[in-house]
Design a protein around this motif. Structure first.
Motif, mmCIF file in Angstrom:
data_model
loop_
_atom_site.group_PDB
_atom_site.id
_atom_site.type_symbol
_atom_site.label_atom_id
_atom_site.label_comp_id
_atom_site.label_asym_id
_atom_site.label_seq_id
_atom_site.Cartn_x
_atom_site.Cartn_y
_atom_site.Cartn_z
ATOM 1 N N GLY A 1 42.579 31.275 26.374
ATOM 2 C CA GLY A 1 41.219 30.784 26.174
ATOM 3 C C GLY A 1 40.914 29.571 27.028
ATOM 4 O O GLY A 1 39.823 29.451 27.610
ATOM 5 N N SER B 1 41.752 35.464 25.434
ATOM 6 C CA SER B 1 42.276 34.843 24.216
ATOM 7 C C SER B 1 42.984 35.854 23.324
ATOM 8 O O SER B 1 44.106 35.621 22.839
ATOM 9 C CB SER B 1 41.136 34.193 23.415
ATOM 10 O OG SER B 1 40.487 33.206 24.162
ATOM 11 N N LEU C 1 37.715 30.204 18.100
ATOM 12 C CA LEU C 1 37.446 30.821 19.404
ATOM 13 C C LEU C 1 36.356 31.883 19.295
ATOM 14 O O LEU C 1 35.500 32.008 20.188
ATOM 15 C CB LEU C 1 38.730 31.440 19.969
ATOM 16 C CG LEU C 1 39.783 30.449 20.474
ATOM 17 C CD1 LEU C 1 41.082 31.177 20.817
ATOM 18 C CD2 LEU C 1 39.270 29.694 21.697
#
Length: 509
Positions: free
Chosen positions: A451, A424, A134
């Motif tokens: 996310g 996230s 991420l």
């Protein structure tokens, strides 16, 4: 190039050379990958404060925020700035010290993904790997926006092609980051915060002097419907105002939620030498952020007044307002050209101070949290340093490829990446630090759902408009928080070892 442009260019080149020199000086202090990525936890309070905020503000402060205020008035820019100011203070007040203690106690975690896995005893490292992915997904375009800002600067002022200008700027950033690692990034960020401050103060003062007075600036703002309002937004196409509702205000204030999940800011909390000095860092950081954002918003307002007064032309790209003013300053003589060069260096400083931190965070995610923890667990420190530096360069090349489009908006790219990190990691950081009942399953589910909701809301829900047309960070953050809590309550409680470690950290002052 004429004499003025040469003087401006020389000023910028001297500044860039100084940044590389700092990187070279500090390169000898990187003996391990922990030193390269966290500086051995040796930052002082002022460097911690100013490097955190300089790395946070980026070119958004000097280009994105003034550009929004110039075009549509104060509402969007001001509510965003207010949210960020509140978020900055609360992050330093609530998160900083607890994170510094917890990452040290929790097997001396040197990256945010590593802390997540250590905190929840994730032996398979699933949590840290997904967190690392991420970080790469959101940081690479974020870094690209910084490179793009550099390219715009040189292209607009010196008439050079955008692409080579962007690439050269990126190479300088990569050079000192690769040489000096986290210490170089933090030290240069401290210097760059000073240059940024000087730049916005000079531009603000010069703009007012050209319009005539601050009263004239305010009078111009009030002459446009909704331009100088916090409850209306100005439409430059129709020269009219539309309501700026409570829901929209809340979505802009939600920018502040992003701070709880910003890896490059949280790393500064983790790196300070003495946790007791975080109080001083908090005060310095908050004061600087509030003042700098107020000035940045008003630079946009002043720029609009300069256009109406015929001092500068109507800007096709509002994000270039400071570039245009710097060019105007440079026409007032030898010293003015040097001052203009420093202003442009300030824009570079804003960009570089963020890009270097993002490069390090993305690099540590790829080399440490994915390659070393999963594939090459017995990697030596010497090999690790080589891998770390090579990874920085690879990430930079990818970011340069993305930044090849000169038409991309700095504000839009930053807002999307900011939302991604906030949703996230924000809920995960808060619950990991302050809720003992949070579980590995809850942490993983909440992070992934937060996310994913960023993409779902931005590309599927937000286009529907109406009450759904709000900034994606707010709904995604709430989803990530709710999923983490619900899944944690539905899964077995953490082990006794995890709970005792949590209590140990909670008792630390």
């Amino acid at each position: 190039m004429n004499t003025v442009q040469i003087l401006m260019m020389l000023t910028i080149l001297i500044y860039l050379a100084a940044m590389i020199w700092i990187g070279a000086i500090l390169s000898g202090k990187n003996r391990t990958t922990d030193d390269f990525y966290l500086g051995g936890r040796k930052l002082g309070p002022f460097v911690t404060a100013m490097s955190a905020e300089a790395s946070d503000m980026s070119s958004w402060l000097l280009m994105g925020l003034p550009g929004v205020a110039y075009l549509t008035g104060t509402a969007d820019a001001a509510w965003t700035a207010i949210g960020l100011a509140i978020g900055t203070y609360v992050n330093w007040l609530v998160v900083a010290q607890r994170l510094r203690h917890y990452t040290h106690v929790c097997n001396n975690s040197t990256t945010l993904p590593l802390f997540f896995s250590n905190r929840y005893r994730d032996e398979k490292r699933i949590l840290s790997v997904i967190a690392a992915v991420l970080i790469i997904i959101f940081f690479v375009p974020y870094t690209a926006s910084g490179f793009a800002a550099c390219g715009k600067l040189f292209s607009n002022l010196f008439g050079v092609s955008y692409l080579p200008a962007m690439i050269i700027s990126a190479i300088v950033i990569v050079a000192y980051t690769t040489l000096g690692g986290f210490l170089a990034a933090s030290t240069t960020d401290f210097v760059q915060s000073i240059v940024m401050t000087l730049a916005i103060v000079v531009v603000f003062g010069f703009g007012i002097s050209k319009v005539g007075s601050f009263d004239a600036v305010i009078e111009n703002a009030q002459s446009m419907a909704g331009y100088f309002s916090l409850t209306q937004i100005y439409d430059p196409v129709t020269n009219s105002a539309s309501p700026y509702g409570l829901l929209t205000i809340c979505s802009m204030l939600a920018w502040g939620l992003g701070y709880f999940g910003m890896p490059h800011v949280l790393l500064r909390f983790m790196a300070i030498e003495d946790a007791k000095k975080l109080k001083l860092s908090r005060r310095v950081a908050t004061v600087w952020v509030v003042i700098s954002m107020i000035i940045a918003v008003f630079i946009g307002v002043v720029g609009n007044a300069m256009t109406k007064a015929g001092v500068i032309p109507v800007l096709e790209d509002p994000e270039t307002i400071i570039l245009v003013v710097a060019d105007l300053i440079s026409r007032h003589g030898f010293l003015a050209a040097i001052v203009a060069g420093l202003i442009l260096a300030g824009i570079l400083a804003a960009t570089m101070s963020t890009a270097d931190s993002q490069l390090l965070a993305a690099s540590s995610s790829a080399s440490q949290n994915i390659l070393k923890e999963v594939f090459v667990k017995d990697m030596s420190e010497k090999t690790g340093m080589v891998v770390a530096r090579v990874t920085v360069m690879i990430i930079a090349v990818i970011a340069m490829f993305i930044a090849r489009d000169s038409d991309s908006s700095v504000f839009q790219i930053v807002s999307f990446a900011w939302a991604g990190f906030g949703a996230s990691f924000g809920p995960l950081v808060l619950l990991a630090l302050f809720w003992k009942r949070s579980t590995l399953q809850g942490a993983l589910s909440g992070m992934v759902c937060g996310g994913a909701m960023i993409f779902i809301w931005k590309f599927l829900v937000r286009p529907m408009g109406g009450v759904l047309g709000i900034y994606e960070l707010l709904p995604a953050f709430l989803v990530g928080l709710a999923v983490n809590i619900i899944v944690s309550l539905l899964t077995p409680a953490p082990s006794q070892e995890i709970q005792e470690e949590f209590d140990k950290v909670a008792a630390m002052k």
